[in-house]
Write a protein that holds these residues in place. Structure first.
Motif, PDB file in Angstrom:
ATOM      1  N   THR A 193       0.883  -1.165   0.000  1.00 45.21           N
ATOM      2  CA  THR A 193       0.000   0.000   0.000  1.00 45.21           C
ATOM      3  C   THR A 193       0.919   1.213   0.000  1.00 45.21           C
ATOM      4  O   THR A 193       2.145   1.069   0.101  1.00 45.21           O
ATOM      5  CB  THR A 193      -0.918   0.049   1.240  1.00 45.21           C
ATOM      6  N   GLU A 194       0.370   2.389  -0.089  1.00 46.46           N
ATOM      7  CA  GLU A 194       1.201   3.591  -0.059  1.00 46.46           C
ATOM      8  C   GLU A 194       1.921   3.734   1.282  1.00 46.46           C
ATOM      9  O   GLU A 194       2.925   4.432   1.376  1.00 46.46           O
ATOM     10  CB  GLU A 194       0.361   4.825  -0.367  1.00 46.46           C
ATOM     11  N   GLU A 195       1.429   3.062   2.322  1.00 46.03           N
ATOM     12  CA  GLU A 195       2.039   3.133   3.651  1.00 46.03           C
ATOM     13  C   GLU A 195       3.191   2.147   3.834  1.00 46.03           C
ATOM     14  O   GLU A 195       4.013   2.323   4.724  1.00 46.03           O
ATOM     15  CB  GLU A 195       0.995   2.880   4.739  1.00 46.03           C
ATOM     16  N   GLY A 196       3.227   1.052   3.035  1.00 45.34           N
ATOM     17  CA  GLY A 196       4.311   0.093   3.201  1.00 45.34           C
ATOM     18  C   GLY A 196       3.979  -1.307   2.738  1.00 45.34           C
ATOM     19  O   GLY A 196       3.072  -1.533   1.943  1.00 45.34           O
ATOM     20  N   PRO A 200      -1.368 -10.893   9.201  1.00 43.43           N
ATOM     21  CA  PRO A 200      -0.525  -9.978   8.434  1.00 43.43           C
ATOM     22  C   PRO A 200       0.482  -9.241   9.305  1.00 43.43           C
ATOM     23  O   PRO A 200       0.174  -8.821  10.418  1.00 43.43           O
ATOM     24  CB  PRO A 200      -1.525  -8.997   7.819  1.00 43.43           C
ATOM     25  N   GLN A 201       1.685  -9.115   8.770  1.00 41.74           N
ATOM     26  CA  GLN A 201       2.732  -8.311   9.388  1.00 41.74           C
ATOM     27  C   GLN A 201       2.897  -7.070   8.520  1.00 41.74           C
ATOM     28  O   GLN A 201       2.489  -7.042   7.360  1.00 41.74           O
ATOM     29  CB  GLN A 201       4.023  -9.110   9.462  1.00 41.74           C
ATOM     30  N   PHE A 202       3.534  -6.017   9.071  1.00 39.54           N
ATOM     31  CA  PHE A 202       3.614  -4.747   8.358  1.00 39.54           C
ATOM     32  C   PHE A 202       4.972  -4.104   8.571  1.00 39.54           C
ATOM     33  O   PHE A 202       5.522  -4.131   9.670  1.00 39.54           O
ATOM     34  CB  PHE A 202       2.505  -3.816   8.856  1.00 39.54           C
ATOM     35  N   ARG A 203       5.506  -3.497   7.506  1.00 38.91           N
ATOM     36  CA  ARG A 203       6.735  -2.703   7.576  1.00 38.91           C
ATOM     37  C   ARG A 203       6.434  -1.378   6.894  1.00 38.91           C
ATOM     38  O   ARG A 203       6.161  -1.325   5.691  1.00 38.91           O
ATOM     39  CB  ARG A 203       7.882  -3.432   6.873  1.00 38.91           C
ATOM     40  N   SER A 204       6.475  -0.296   7.657  1.00 43.82           N
ATOM     41  CA  SER A 204       6.113   1.024   7.161  1.00 43.82           C
ATOM     42  C   SER A 204       7.244   1.663   6.351  1.00 43.82           C
ATOM     43  O   SER A 204       8.423   1.462   6.646  1.00 43.82           O
ATOM     44  CB  SER A 204       5.779   1.941   8.338  1.00 43.82           C
ATOM     45  N   VAL A 205       6.836   2.453   5.351  1.00 46.50           N
ATOM     46  CA  VAL A 205       7.798   3.281   4.622  1.00 46.50           C
ATOM     47  C   VAL A 205       7.571   4.762   4.920  1.00 46.50           C
ATOM     48  O   VAL A 205       8.263   5.616   4.375  1.00 46.50           O
ATOM     49  CB  VAL A 205       7.730   3.051   3.090  1.00 46.50           C
ATOM     50  N   ILE A 206       6.615   5.065   5.804  1.00 45.29           N
ATOM     51  CA  ILE A 206       6.286   6.467   6.090  1.00 45.29           C
ATOM     52  C   ILE A 206       6.474   6.849   7.553  1.00 45.29           C
ATOM     53  O   ILE A 206       6.255   7.998   7.919  1.00 45.29           O
ATOM     54  CB  ILE A 206       4.839   6.805   5.657  1.00 45.29           C
ATOM     55  N   GLY A 257       9.210   7.117   9.286  1.00 48.07           N
ATOM     56  CA  GLY A 257      10.487   7.748   9.594  1.00 48.07           C
ATOM     57  C   GLY A 257      11.605   6.784   9.944  1.00 48.07           C
ATOM     58  O   GLY A 257      12.721   7.212  10.234  1.00 48.07           O
ATOM     59  N   ASN A 258      11.342   5.488   9.930  1.00 41.98           N
ATOM     60  CA  ASN A 258      12.380   4.508  10.271  1.00 41.98           C
ATOM     61  C   ASN A 258      13.332   4.201   9.126  1.00 41.98           C
ATOM     62  O   ASN A 258      14.354   3.558   9.344  1.00 41.98           O
ATOM     63  CB  ASN A 258      11.758   3.205  10.768  1.00 41.98           C
ATOM     64  N   ILE A 259      12.997   4.611   7.914  1.00 46.41           N
ATOM     65  CA  ILE A 259      13.930   4.452   6.801  1.00 46.41           C
ATOM     66  C   ILE A 259      14.130   5.810   6.138  1.00 46.41           C
ATOM     67  O   ILE A 259      13.235   6.662   6.141  1.00 46.41           O
ATOM     68  CB  ILE A 259      13.446   3.416   5.755  1.00 46.41           C
ATOM     69  N   ASP A 260      15.301   6.020   5.601  1.00 47.80           N
ATOM     70  CA  ASP A 260      15.639   7.260   4.901  1.00 47.80           C
ATOM     71  C   ASP A 260      15.653   6.953   3.410  1.00 47.80           C
ATOM     72  O   ASP A 260      16.630   6.420   2.893  1.00 47.80           O
ATOM     73  CB  ASP A 260      16.994   7.778   5.369  1.00 47.80           C
ATOM     74  N   ARG A 261      14.551   7.252   2.729  1.00 47.58           N
ATOM     75  CA  ARG A 261      14.438   6.927   1.306  1.00 47.58           C
ATOM     76  C   ARG A 261      15.341   7.784   0.427  1.00 47.58           C
ATOM     77  O   ARG A 261      15.438   7.545  -0.761  1.00 47.58           O
ATOM     78  CB  ARG A 261      12.988   7.030   0.857  1.00 47.58           C
TER      79      ARG A 261
END
Length: 183
Positions: free
Chosen positions: A64-67, A78-84, A86-90
């Protein structure tokens, strides 16, 4: 055979080849390792929420747009890994990894982000050989995507996870897009 029969036969063969799954194998003699890679030149583009089978029963991924969301054979929640969050620096190249092992069978996936160019393929070094994985991305230029692979590796005290090495995402020119661990 008439011309129509030839065209029909060619269409049937083409349809069979297009629908056939492909798997890459790479292992030292006497050892088993397998991956889930086709020879696609770039990531598979998926719609938000579109579920993709990860190569073994129970392993599914969706974006999804969130991860990244995923389930594994040992856990259907379901497990989840966010891209929004702040835990990763894109803005910097990076790769993450989530892994689950069951008697030497390892289900692997993670995020990749921040590299230059277009991500094209991923490899995972294991003690049993190099495993090629697949890439997933949402349409547009989100600046991140998901990689996934499965591997059979020797079982150690930690269920085989000690057999995993470097994960490398390459761009379409064959250069490193992002890598874990960072070199």
């Amino acid at each position: 055979m008439t011309r129509m029969q030839k065209y029909l036969a060619a269409a049937v063969v083409a349809a069979a080849l297009v629908g056939a799954p492909t798997v890459s194998y790479a292992a030292a003699p006497g050892r088993a390792a397998y991956g889930t890679n086709t020879h696609a030149p770039s990531a598979q583009i998926v719609a938000p929420g579109e579920h993709v089978a990860g190569g073994v029963p129970g392993f599914e991924l969706w974006l999804t747009e969130e991860g990244k969301y995923w389930t594994t054979p040992g856990d259907s929640d379901p497990q989840f890994r966010s891209v929004i969050d702040g835990n990763i620096d894109r803005s910097q190249p990076g790769v993450s990894m989530q892994a689950e092992s069951d008697n030497g069978h390892v289900v692997l996936s993670g995020l990749y982000y921040g590299g230059k160019g277009t991500a094209s393929r991923v490899t995972v070094e294991t003690s049993a050989g190099t495993v090629r994985g697949k890439l997933l991305e949402l349409a547009g230029k989100p600046g991140w995507g998901v990689w996934y692979a499965t591997a059979d590796v020797p079982v150690g005290d930690d269920g085989g996870l000690d057999a995993l090495g470097t994960i490398t995402v390459y761009d379409t020119r064959g250069k490193v897009y992002a890598q874990l661990p960072q070199n």
